[in-house]
Design an enzyme around this catalytic site. Structure first.
Site, PDB file in Angstrom:
ATOM      1  N   SER A  30       0.856  -1.178   0.000  1.00 47.01           N
ATOM      2  CA  SER A  30       0.000   0.000   0.000  1.00 47.01           C
ATOM      3  C   SER A  30       0.899   1.236   0.000  1.00 47.01           C
ATOM      4  CB  SER A  30      -0.881  -0.005   1.261  1.00 47.01           C
ATOM      5  OG  SER A  30      -1.258   1.314   1.600  1.00 47.01           O
ATOM      6  N   LYS A  55      -4.948 -20.236  10.898  1.00 49.89           N
ATOM      7  CA  LYS A  55      -5.093 -21.418  11.751  1.00 49.89           C
ATOM      8  C   LYS A  55      -5.219 -22.719  10.951  1.00 49.89           C
ATOM      9  CE  LYS A  55      -5.491 -19.861  16.171  1.00 49.89           C
ATOM     10  NZ  LYS A  55      -5.718 -18.438  16.107  1.00 49.89           N
ATOM     11  N   THR A  77     -11.003 -30.383  19.964  1.00 56.48           N
ATOM     12  CA  THR A  77     -10.247 -29.201  20.349  1.00 56.48           C
ATOM     13  C   THR A  77     -11.147 -28.183  21.037  1.00 56.48           C
ATOM     14  OG1 THR A  77      -8.590 -27.607  19.629  1.00 56.48           O
ATOM     15  CG2 THR A  77     -10.545 -27.842  18.228  1.00 56.48           C
ATOM     16  N   SER A  80     -11.576 -20.198  20.617  1.00 60.37           N
ATOM     17  CA  SER A  80     -12.502 -19.072  20.547  1.00 60.37           C
ATOM     18  C   SER A  80     -12.986 -18.888  19.123  1.00 60.37           C
ATOM     19  CB  SER A  80     -11.816 -17.800  21.038  1.00 60.37           C
ATOM     20  OG  SER A  80     -10.749 -17.488  20.171  1.00 60.37           O
ATOM     21  N   ASN A  82     -11.198 -19.359  15.457  1.00 60.56           N
ATOM     22  CA  ASN A  82     -10.488 -19.632  14.212  1.00 60.56           C
ATOM     23  C   ASN A  82      -9.764 -20.969  14.191  1.00 60.56           C
ATOM     24  OD1 ASN A  82     -11.324 -17.369  12.851  1.00 60.56           O
ATOM     25  ND2 ASN A  82      -9.586 -16.119  13.498  1.00 60.56           N
ATOM     26  N   GLN A  85     -12.385 -23.487  13.338  1.00 68.73           N
ATOM     27  CA  GLN A  85     -12.683 -23.564  11.903  1.00 68.73           C
ATOM     28  C   GLN A  85     -11.564 -24.241  11.136  1.00 68.73           C
ATOM     29  OE1 GLN A  85     -14.563 -19.988  10.065  1.00 68.73           O
ATOM     30  NE2 GLN A  85     -14.458 -19.223  12.145  1.00 68.73           N
ATOM     31  N   GLY A 182      -1.878 -17.018  22.127  1.00 67.49           N
ATOM     32  CA  GLY A 182      -1.202 -18.042  22.924  1.00 67.49           C
ATOM     33  C   GLY A 182       0.222 -18.322  22.471  1.00 67.49           C
ATOM     34  N   LEU A 185       1.427 -18.815  16.585  1.00 63.49           N
ATOM     35  CA  LEU A 185       1.786 -18.066  15.377  1.00 63.49           C
ATOM     36  C   LEU A 185       3.162 -17.414  15.522  1.00 63.49           C
ATOM     37  CD1 LEU A 185       1.004 -16.892  12.588  1.00 63.49           C
ATOM     38  CD2 LEU A 185      -0.118 -15.019  13.801  1.00 63.49           C
ATOM     39  N   GLU A 206       0.251  -7.687  20.947  1.00 66.49           N
ATOM     40  CA  GLU A 206      -0.934  -8.173  21.665  1.00 66.49           C
ATOM     41  C   GLU A 206      -1.764  -6.993  22.165  1.00 66.49           C
ATOM     42  OE1 GLU A 206       0.457 -10.485  25.004  1.00 66.49           O
ATOM     43  OE2 GLU A 206       1.568  -8.792  25.828  1.00 66.49           O
ATOM     44  N   GLY A 210      -4.612  -7.252  27.528  1.00 69.14           N
ATOM     45  CA  GLY A 210      -4.152  -8.617  27.801  1.00 69.14           C
ATOM     46  C   GLY A 210      -2.683  -8.736  27.475  1.00 69.14           C
ATOM     47  N   ASP A 212      -0.205 -10.123  28.787  1.00 70.81           N
ATOM     48  CA  ASP A 212       0.489 -11.181  29.532  1.00 70.81           C
ATOM     49  C   ASP A 212       1.772 -11.623  28.823  1.00 70.81           C
ATOM     50  OD1 ASP A 212      -1.655 -12.265  27.711  1.00 70.81           O
ATOM     51  OD2 ASP A 212      -0.526 -14.105  28.097  1.00 70.81           O
ATOM     52  N   LYS A 275      -9.123  -2.157   0.766  1.00 71.73           N
ATOM     53  CA  LYS A 275     -10.338  -2.908   0.410  1.00 71.73           C
ATOM     54  C   LYS A 275     -10.332  -4.304   1.023  1.00 71.73           C
ATOM     55  CE  LYS A 275     -10.469   0.798  -1.871  1.00 71.73           C
ATOM     56  NZ  LYS A 275     -11.039   1.947  -1.118  1.00 71.73           N
ATOM     57  N   SER A 306      -3.612 -11.668  10.209  1.00 69.16           N
ATOM     58  CA  SER A 306      -3.775 -13.073  10.607  1.00 69.16           C
ATOM     59  C   SER A 306      -5.128 -13.675  10.275  1.00 69.16           C
ATOM     60  CB  SER A 306      -3.462 -13.220  12.099  1.00 69.16           C
ATOM     61  OG  SER A 306      -4.176 -12.263  12.851  1.00 69.16           O
ATOM     62  N   ASN A 309     -12.143 -13.217   9.845  1.00 64.69           N
ATOM     63  CA  ASN A 309     -13.459 -13.728  10.239  1.00 64.69           C
ATOM     64  C   ASN A 309     -14.137 -12.796  11.235  1.00 64.69           C
ATOM     65  OD1 ASN A 309     -13.311 -16.036   8.623  1.00 64.69           O
ATOM     66  ND2 ASN A 309     -12.090 -17.100  10.155  1.00 64.69           N
TER      67      ASN A 309
HETATM   68  C1  LIG Z   1      -5.407 -17.374  16.884  1.00 63.06           C
HETATM   69  C2  LIG Z   1      -5.249 -16.059  16.268  1.00 63.06           C
HETATM   70  C3  LIG Z   1      -4.195 -15.203  16.634  1.00 63.06           C
HETATM   71  C4  LIG Z   1      -3.206 -15.536  17.720  1.00 63.06           C
HETATM   72  O1  LIG Z   1      -2.481 -16.733  17.440  1.00 63.06           O
HETATM   73  P1  LIG Z   1      -1.755 -17.538  18.605  1.00 63.06           P
HETATM   74  O2  LIG Z   1      -1.128 -18.696  17.929  1.00 63.06           O
HETATM   75  O3  LIG Z   1      -2.804 -17.940  19.605  1.00 63.06           O
HETATM   76  O4  LIG Z   1      -0.789 -16.612  19.233  1.00 63.06           O
HETATM   77  C5  LIG Z   1      -4.073 -14.005  15.952  1.00 63.06           C
HETATM   78  N1  LIG Z   1      -4.947 -13.640  14.993  1.00 63.06           N
HETATM   79  C6  LIG Z   1      -5.974 -14.424  14.625  1.00 63.06           C
HETATM   80  C7  LIG Z   1      -6.892 -13.950  13.559  1.00 63.06           C
HETATM   81  C8  LIG Z   1      -6.153 -15.666  15.248  1.00 63.06           C
HETATM   82  O5  LIG Z   1      -7.176 -16.437  14.876  1.00 63.06           O
END
Ligand SMILES: *Cc1c(COP(=O)(O)O)cnc(C)c1O
Length: 321
Positions: A30, A55, A77, A80, A82, A85, A182, A185, A206, A210, A212, A275, A306, A309
């Site tokens: 961009s 994921k 599993t 939350s 992704n 899915q 977590g 990634l 992050e 949160g 952590d 877009k 990442s 959705n």
């Molecule tokens: C799961 C997820 C993350 C974080 O990934 P971790 O492996 O839990 O650190 C970031 N972005 C999206 C869209 C995710 O689904």
């Protein structure tokens, strides 16, 4: 020093395993992002990955390594959204039963997509019940193999394939910005990036509510927090995984934290300028890119988008804030 849970060879092997089926997602640029940051920015678009997020990479890599009996009994599993899915689609491609334990307040689009991929969904109260215990119980009762969302070497290696693709495509990077929940990634991406280019600085990003991961990196021990209040629903993890943390502690340069308001600004940027429909968690890297915490002048920067959705109604309300 004890050996780390994954190596670059594991990521290369994962890449060979999944590449016929996973998307090699596009890398976009961009002009406006370059102007605003003074950097040359490359966006790796996992919002275009199968199942709508990266994921799928880890999930498919993990299920491909099941033996015949595991394949027949299936996978369980918790997630939350992704990861659910990713697992559900992977299981359906491999004709394997899948059970997913999801929080009852997960975005409706994620619950219905998981069911639509053919998985059995079991809902729980994320503020009162322990999802890991529910998952473990199901795995014992039905002989299902439990695949967690991040604390597993096959998941970590699978997620690392996206950084390998990005660097193969754009060449050397000075900086790589990776969303952090977590740590699956980030641990995979940092392993790939540092093996291919030891001088690339890799940052996890992050939500501030949160942070952590930041606390854990500073203290050298995994810090546990209560479920953070943030719009980044994919990064509401309460602690880093043990195996991801071993890698993160060893290799990651730093962890940055961003506010929800910055995620909304990044979401608007993606929609307006590029877009792209990006979910709040997918905006973490761009929030850091534009946040001014790093001096990126003249640098080549990789930004991981990442996932994409997000309920359309929620998307509309967030971008009109
Ligand atoms: C799961 C997820 C993350 C974080 O990934 P971790 O492996 O839990 O650190 C970031 N972005 C999206 C869209 C995710 O689904």
């Amino acid at each position: 020093m004890s050996q780390l849970p994954i190596s670059f060879e594991d990521i290369a092997a994962a890449h060979g395993r999944i590449s016929a089926v996973a998307q090699r997602t596009p890398v976009l640029t961009s002009r406006m992002a370059n102007v605003l940051t003074g950097a040359q920015v490359f966006f790796k678009c996992e919002n275009f990955q199968r199942s709508g997020s990266f994921k799928f990479r880890g999930a498919y890599n993990a299920l491909l390594q099941f033996n015949a009996e595991q394949r027949q009994r299936g996978v369980v599993t918790f997630s939350s959204g992704n990861h659910a899915q990713g697992i559900a689609l992977s299981a359906s491609l491999l004709n394997m039963p899948a059970v997913v334990v999801m929080p009852s307040d997960a975005p409706a689009v994620k619950i219905s997509a998981t069911r639509a991929y053919g998985a059995e969904v079991i809902l729980y109260d994320r503020y009162k019940e322990d999802r890991a215990a529910i998952g473990r119980q199901l795995s014992e009762e039905r002989g299902l193999t439990f695949i967690p969302p991040f604390d597993h070497p096959h998941i970590m290696a699978g997620q690392g394939t996206l950084a390998k693709e990005l660097i193969e495509e754009v060449g050397s990077l000075d900086v790589l910005l990776v969303p952090l929940g977590g740590g699956g990634l980030l641990s995979g991406c940092v392993t790939a990036a540092k093996a291919m280019q030891p001088n690339c600085r890799v940052y996890g990003v992050e939500p501030q509510a949160g942070n952590d991961g930041q606390q854990s990196l500073r203290s050298g021990e995994i810090v546990h927090i209560s479920t953070p209040d943030t719009i980044a629903d994919g990064a509401q993890s309460q602690y880093l995984g043990v195996q991801p943390f071993a890698v993160i502690k060893d290799k990651v340069d730093d962890i940055l934290a961003v506010e929800d308001a910055q995620l909304i600004e990044a979401m608007k940027f993606y929609a307006n300028r590029m877009k792209l429909v990006v979910e709040p968690t997918g905006c973490l890297s761009a929030a850091a890119l534009f946040g001014g915490q790093l001096n990126l002048q003249g640098k080549k920067v990789g930004v991981v988008i990442s996932g994409g959705n997000v309920d359309l109604a929620r998307f509309a309300s967030l971008i009109s804030m």
